[in-house]
Design an enzyme around this catalytic site. Structure first.
Site, PDB file in Angstrom:
ATOM      1  N   GLU A 145       6.360 -80.664 -17.354  1.00 39.61           N
ATOM      2  CA  GLU A 145       5.591 -80.119 -18.465  1.00 39.61           C
ATOM      3  C   GLU A 145       5.165 -78.684 -18.192  1.00 39.61           C
ATOM      4  OE1 GLU A 145       1.836 -81.593 -21.219  1.00 39.61           O
ATOM      5  OE2 GLU A 145       1.897 -82.187 -19.125  1.00 39.61           O
ATOM      6  N   ASN A 181      -9.471 -79.522 -16.431  1.00 35.68           N
ATOM      7  CA  ASN A 181      -9.714 -78.653 -15.278  1.00 35.68           C
ATOM      8  C   ASN A 181     -10.258 -79.432 -14.094  1.00 35.68           C
ATOM      9  OD1 ASN A 181      -8.882 -76.492 -16.810  1.00 35.68           O
ATOM     10  ND2 ASN A 181     -10.739 -75.282 -16.501  1.00 35.68           N
TER      11      ASN A 181
END
Length: 388
Positions: free
Chosen positions: A244, A368
């Site tokens: 990805e 994150n």
């Protein structure tokens, strides 16, 4: 002229010649927060590209691609973005599932699923996230049980991009009762057009609905539609995440640069650039974008070796945070006017959409926090985070 330069010139010339006529109006259409724009027309463009041999350029020729080397793939994605060509609708199949099947699929799976991806005849979505798992993929509860020659899938996925337009979903499900965490998961290819599948669009802050909830209630897929061995789904799923964050991110940065340049122009035009703090933030945004590009180029060594290395997680944190901050900077450049819609029915302008949708950048494709854990535990070898 090098082969990369020749390839760059070839794709640039093809785009100039073909982004005309019925396709001319597609320039700049689609993308994050705007996937609803001209979807049918963009799909027709995708199929036109396939017919002309410009789909899946990085795939080996034996699988229907052009066999382009890494440098040529970079050139393709950069030129595509520079031309303002429409956002791809086949990205998940081409960039994620296709390489996964080449690495882990059986010959039968590759023969069945790769040609329709190349031709953009079958679109895919990704069934990873769940309401109770968030970014913790190992905590999935969707289960699949064998029933004769089928897998029977029950559970719920969420934040499933473009499920409303896809025919198939690759689903990570728990296939070994009593297993936990990374063990006992399998990677299944599940058709969506069947009883037992319900797709519910999620209306976002931007008013669009490219994310979805997907409910599986006894949905079926054939036994041979498990990629890799049953129970080995974690390894396959992680490889997909690596693909990805591959070469296509170089094209993404061309779009980021275009946004930044437009924002600088806006700041000069409305006087916001007279504020030294705004000028400082614009300069920091420029240097940040250069850092993103340098890290992406460094990541290409891993891509050439088969899958991106730790630079992929570093890059995801950096570009997602940078883009979110760019949206915040856009609101500062607009000032108070950024808080009001231009006119009824109160549709967002491009800067408001950027600000609102970029809030999701640090969450989707691995938040994150999860990326920092991956870097800490798997790259730096730090002690694992305490988990209940």
């Amino acid at each position: 002229m090098s082969s990369v330069e020749e390839f760059r010139a070839e794709i640039r010339g093809w785009l100039t010649a073909h982004l005309t006529g019925a396709f001319e109006g597609l320039r700049g259409r689609g993308g994050p927060g705007r996937e609803h724009e001209s979807f049918a027309e963009r799909l027709a463009w995708e199929r036109h590209m396939a017919a002309e041999g410009w789909a899946c350029v990085g795939w080996p020729r034996e699988h229907g691609g052009r066999g382009a080397a890494i440098g040529q793939q970079v050139a393709f994605h950069e030129e595509y973005a520079l031309a303002g060509a429409p956002a791809r609708v086949n990205h998940i199949g081409e960039q994620l599932l296709g390489p996964t099947l080449m690495a882990f699929g059986t010959p039968g799976q590759r023969a069945r699923f790769l040609p329709p991806i190349v031709a953009a005849e079958e679109l895919w979505c990704q069934g990873y996230s769940e309401p109770d798992a968030g970014s913790d993929l190992a905590n999935v509860r969707t289960r699949a049980e064998r029933d004769g020659g089928d897998w029977v899938v029950t559970g719920q996925k969420i934040w499933t991009s473009l499920a409303q337009d896809a025919q198939w979903c690759f689903v990570v499900a728990r296939t070994e009762p009593g297993s936990s965490r990374h063990a006992g998961l399998s990677y299944l290819l599940v058709p969506l057009d069947q009883p037992g599948v319900e797709i519910r669009p999620i209306r976002q802050l931007t008013g669009t609905s490219e994310f979805n909830e997907v409910y599986f209630d006894g949905a079926r897929t054939r036994a041979e539609h498990v990629v890799g061995e049953p129970g080995d789904g974690w390894r396959v799923a992680m490889a997909t995440l690596g693909f990805e964050r591959g070469v296509s991110t170089l094209g993404q940065q061309v779009g980021f640069r275009r946004e930044l340049e437009a924002l600088i122009g806006l700041a000069r035009g409305n006087g916001a650039a007279d504020d030294p703090l705004i000028r400082d933030r614009l300069a920091r945004a420029w240097t940040g974008l250069e850092t993103i590009r340098c890290n992406a180029l460094r990541m290409l060594d891993g891509v050439a070796a088969g899958a991106p290395g730790p630079e992929a997680s570093i890059g995801k944190i950096y570009w997602a945070t940078w883009h979110r901050e760019l949206g915040e900077l856009a609101m500062s450049v607009l000032g108070a006017g950024g808080m009001t819609a231009p006119e009824a029915p109160y549709e967002l302008d491009e800067w408001q959409r950027l600000f609102l949708f970029s809030r999701a950048d640090t969450l989707y494709a691995g938040s994150n926090e999860i990326q920092r854990n991956i870097i800490a535990e798997r790259v730096l070898g730090l002690p694992r985070e305490i988990r209940p």
